[in-house]
Design a protein around this motif. Structure first.
Motif, PDB file in Angstrom:
ATOM      1  N   GLY A  60       0.808  -1.216   0.000  1.00 21.02           N
ATOM      2  CA  GLY A  60       0.000   0.000   0.000  1.00 21.02           C
ATOM      3  C   GLY A  60       0.839   1.262   0.000  1.00 21.02           C
ATOM      4  N   PRO A  94       0.146   4.412  -4.893  1.00 19.32           N
ATOM      5  CA  PRO A  94      -1.267   4.371  -5.309  1.00 19.32           C
ATOM      6  C   PRO A  94      -1.378   3.736  -6.695  1.00 19.32           C
ATOM      7  N   SER A 140      -6.489  -3.684  -7.962  1.00 22.33           N
ATOM      8  CA  SER A 140      -6.806  -3.657  -6.531  1.00 22.33           C
ATOM      9  C   SER A 140      -5.851  -4.548  -5.748  1.00 22.33           C
ATOM     10  N   ALA A 154      -5.640  -6.505  -1.861  1.00 25.30           N
ATOM     11  CA  ALA A 154      -6.213  -6.841  -0.553  1.00 25.30           C
ATOM     12  C   ALA A 154      -5.199  -7.682   0.202  1.00 25.30           C
ATOM     13  N   GLY A 209      -8.308  -7.137   3.804  1.00 24.46           N
ATOM     14  CA  GLY A 209      -8.618  -5.701   3.826  1.00 24.46           C
ATOM     15  C   GLY A 209      -7.579  -4.915   3.054  1.00 24.46           C
ATOM     16  N   ALA A 210      -7.621  -3.612   3.242  1.00 25.39           N
ATOM     17  CA  ALA A 210      -6.628  -2.754   2.583  1.00 25.39           C
ATOM     18  C   ALA A 210      -5.270  -2.984   3.241  1.00 25.39           C
ATOM     19  N   PRO A 211      -4.181  -2.823   2.479  1.00 29.31           N
ATOM     20  CA  PRO A 211      -2.844  -3.021   3.074  1.00 29.31           C
ATOM     21  C   PRO A 211      -2.624  -2.048   4.229  1.00 29.31           C
ATOM     22  N   SER A 212      -2.060  -2.539   5.301  1.00 32.28           N
ATOM     23  CA  SER A 212      -1.762  -1.678   6.453  1.00 32.28           C
ATOM     24  C   SER A 212      -0.589  -2.281   7.206  1.00 32.28           C
TER      25      SER A 212
END
Lengths: 539, 296
Positions: free
Chosen positions: A339, A342, A347, A349, A353-356
């Protein structure tokens, strides 16, 4: 007898170091030989190279004892111009030694400093560029070249000074396997055509032993072995087996010693043919997907397209290795998964979920960018705190990644291999489900590489997932459950190592090349040992 | 992997630095000299075409984007705050403190002129970088001050390197969960880590540069100046035409051509002899840039 470069009873300690980096080292480098210097991280290889070019103590201070002589003259008596006209030095990171805006000016810079007339400088530029195959790049801007091309320009710049001795500190560590073999071929040509003495410090020995005339193995700042490659293979079979190339670990040493090249190993294998059926493949991890990338596209602001609609799925329990030439898109794909960039299309995941930072740990290619603190312990604890965890787990993390004994040391003062291990520990400290590692084993000696490989496998075995980018094909073959070959921002091929590497002549490990045409699905030393077990071949 | 293109390095400087300096310098001076928005627009279009032909559309867009925001803000602020124009295009309702806001044609044209001037100046600098390398330009100046020009060249090389290091450190911090955006106290704390890491990496980088300089025998003998490429016919044509264009424009400016009156009433923007002069300057600044047809 006098060598071209003699190190006599050399003892050297860096400022504030508890023990010497080199201790009573005596080496004589002969005219026109290619000497390979190897050994574990922190054994003194780089220090030896620096001492041979008088960079220690000139640039690093410290306590220096003994003598270094060039053609019988102490180095300290030579003025800087004479010294560097005769002894060239190329260190690890090409980008950090580029001084000029264009390749042509970069190559010309050294000869200009020697006070040569412009016509002689021009001739040296042409000859050096031609010998390194970079004539077509002379007008190019140095900061826009790939790492492999920068490495060649830096080498051409050293060659243009026509040194009698050329010292190189891990020149292949940033190159893809094909470029690394090219570079070693070039070094052999410099030795053969120009009679240049080459001192090559390297960790990845598989291809180096083929071109070396002599091997020096350092351990704890002293010379543990000094002799011909064949003698080294016999010595290392007992004393340091992990330093041997994979094909050498397959056969018992015997009278002639283990084979050092695929060609020699093939001669040993011939009497054992035909071979039985290949070993059964290991079971594939069957966890749910933890990383799902679909249709990822990305172009850098300069216009270079790095990803062209790539898709990738990595499951729990899986180690996925991204391989491919420099500039293939491996790093960009990892950054996208983390993440950090951009994506204009597609996409990502991670763990649903979103990368974190909670979902994935990320090791950047330049692992030093992770190092912010004064001690290894603080470095690891910082990641834990940033993830909302207590620093109590730091000791366990350091133990897992093999850096507990360095807890109080400043990471920036460690050797390259140990620094890389600290960065790995810092990146993975919060134990996220997914680890995204860019060149995790670069600069690691075989022992540290084995330990890091073990920690990576343990993370996957515990239900995590590891996606790593590597130029180390042997490591990918040994540790990955799945390999993805990228080129030009696209997936060219993917599959299990035993399928993807089978029969390939270039992007393949040594063992796979050895068994090419003889047995399918044999890519690691373990595979080969299982296949040869009971046939009197495997060592 | 780094984002550098591996297979297609940018086309190297095709012009002699003296010619590049003369051409870009002429564009810069004209940008400062002229105030007529139509003339500035024509100059900007010509410069853009030359940058695009040298480096492509993306390079032009990338260099102009930050300046475009500045130029637009100049224009907007002038329109809002200048009340000197007499040709009113719009008058708003009476507001407390600001009174009745109005937009006049004169303020609009003056704002456009100021914005275009900013774009021309920025484009002239980009044009110099497109036509020559900074190193070549500094080499040209190096005859007078060799050490200073070498130091400047090294510094110019280190700036993009520092920028890349900074980007890498930011990424590493973000990946470890450090929030570089958000409330001010958190940002200050994160910046402390960021700049400390940047400082250490810059110090290490300069250390490596010092070692690399030593390994290339820098300072050991009197360094010979590199053999400089002689200006070719194209270089001479471009430099000569740039000087001629500048002389012509200065002569025209003496007679008020290229300048414009904005307040209290805008215009006239077209004077007798103005268009032929503008065309002549444009032709002179294009000389040497239009490729000849094969066989022509």
């Amino acid at each position: 007898m006098m060598g071209i470069l003699d190190l006599e009873r050399l003892t050297y300690s860096y400022p504030d170091a508890a023990r010497p980096a080199l201790e009573d080292v005596t080496v004589r480098f002969g005219e026109g030989e290619l000497a390979l210097v190897t050994g574990p991280s922190g054994s003194g290889k780089t220090t030896l190279a620096r001492a041979a070019a008088r960079l220690v103590p000139d640039f690093f201070g410290g306590r220096f004892g003994g003598d270094v002589r060039y053609r019988g003259r102490p180095l300290r008596e030579l003025d800087a111009g004479a010294l560097h006209a005769e002894i060239g030095f190329v260190f690890q990171e090409p980008e950090r030694q580029l001084l000029m805006a264009t390749a042509e000016r970069e190559i010309a810079f050294g000869p200009e400093n020697l006070g040569l007339p412009p016509a002689a400088v021009a001739r040296r530029v042409v000859e050096a560029a031609e010998s390194l195959g970079v004539t077509g790049l002379l007008g190019a801007r140095t900061d826009e070249l790939s790492g492999g091309m920068q490495q060649r320009i830096v080498l051409a710049a050293a060659v243009a000074m026509q040194p009698a001795v050329l010292i190189l500190d891990e020149p292949t560590s940033r190159l893809d396997p094909v470029a690394a073999r090219d570079l070693l071929g070039l070094l052999a040509r410099l030795r053969d055509d120009l009679g240049c003495t080459i001192v090559l410090v390297e960790e990845r020995l598989a291809d180096c032993l083929r071109v070396a005339d002599r091997v020096l193995h350092l351990d704890g700042g002293a010379i543990a072995f000094d002799g011909a490659p064949a003698a080294f293979s016999r010595w290392a079979a007992e004393a340091a087996p992990l330093f041997l190339p994979p094909v050498a670990r397959l056969f018992p040493p015997g009278l002639e010693g283990p084979p050092l090249t695929v060609r020699e190993a093939r001669a040993r294998l011939a009497p054992l043919l035909p071979l039985g059926p290949p070993p059964a493949p290991p079971p594939r991890p069957s966890g749910g997907p933890l990383v799902v990338i679909e249709g990822a596209r990305f172009a850098y602001p300069g216009g270079a397209v790095a990803l062209r609609g790539i898709g990738l799925v990595a499951a729990a329990g899986e180690v996925v290795a991204l391989i491919g030439p420099n500039g293939a898109g491996k790093t960009t794909l990892l950054k996208a998964a983390a993440g950090l960039i951009p994506l204009p299309a597609g996409s990502v995941a991670v763990a649903g979920g979103a990368p974190s930072p909670h979902a994935c740990g990320f090791l950047p290619q330049n692992a030093d960018t992770l190092l912010l603190h004064d001690t290894v312990l603080e470095e690891v604890a910082f990641t834990l705190r940033a993830s909302g965890l207590g620093r109590e787990g730091a000791e366990e993390v350091m133990r897992r990644w093999g850096v507990a004994h360095l807890a109080g040391r400043n990471p920036r003062e460690l050797g390259a291999g140990e620094r890389q291990c600290v960065s790995l520990a810092a990146a993975a400290a919060a134990a996220p489900p997914v680890l995204l590692l860019d060149e995790p084993v670069r600069g690691l000696d075989p022992l540290l590489r084995e330990r890091a490989g073990g920690a990576i496998a343990a993370h996957a075995a515990a239900g995590g997932c590891v996606v790593l980018a590597t130029q180390d094909i042997e490591f990918a073959a040994e540790r990955a459950d799945r390999v993805v070959l990228l080129a030009g921002g696209e997936v060219v091929e993917e599959g299990r190592p035993r399928d993807l590497f089978h029969g390939e002549p270039f992007y393949s490990p040594q063992v796979s090349r050895l068994f090419r045409g003889a047995a399918a699905g044999v890519v690691t030393v373990g595979d080969a040992r299982r296949l040869l077990a009971g046939r009197g071949g495997a060592g | 992997m780094h984002h550098r293109a591996s297979g297609r390095p940018r086309r190297a400087a095709p012009l002699h630095p003296a010619a590049a300096l003369a051409h870009a310098g002429a564009v810069l001076i004209l940008g400062m000299l002229w105030s007529n928005p139509a003339w500035l627009a024509a100059l900007l279009a010509l410069t853009a075409a030359q940058i695009i032909s040298a480096e492509g559309w993306r390079a032009w867009r990338r260099s102009i984007a930050p300046a475009a925001a500045l130029a637009l803000s100049f224009a907007v602020f002038n329109v809002i705050f200048s009340h000197a124009g007499t040709t009113l295009l719009w008058r708003g309702p009476s507001l407390p403190l600001v009174g009745e806001p109005s937009v006049s044609l004169e303020a609009l044209l003056f704002g456009a002129s100021a914005g275009l001037r900013v774009l021309v100046v920025v484009s002239a600098c980009r044009l110099l970088a497109s036509l020559s390398t900074l190193q070549d330009a500094l080499d040209l100046l190096g005859r007078a001050a060799p050490k200073s020009s070498f130091t400047a060249a090294l510094a110019a090389l280190l700036i993009p390197r520092m920028r890349r290091d900074l980007a890498g450190i930011r990424e590493a911090l973000r990946a470890r969960g450090v929030r570089l955006a958000g409330p001010l106290p958190g940002r200050i704390l994160a910046s402390r880590h960021l700049f400390r890491a940047l400082l250490v990496s810059s110090l290490e980088g300069s250390w490596d540069i010092a070692i690399a300089l030593s390994c290339r025998a820098f300072g050991s003998a009197r360094r010979r100046r590199p053999r400089r490429r002689r200006p070719g016919t194209r270089d001479s044509v471009i430099a000569g035409c740039a000087v001629a264009a500048l002389a012509l424009a200065l002569a025209g400016a003496w007679r008020g051509m290229g300048s414009a009156v904005f307040y209290p009433v805008a215009g006239p923007f077209i004077r007798s002899g103005g268009l032929p002069l503008l065309a002549a300057v444009a032709v002179l600044l294009s000389a040497g840039f239009i490729p000849a047809r094969d066989g022509a």
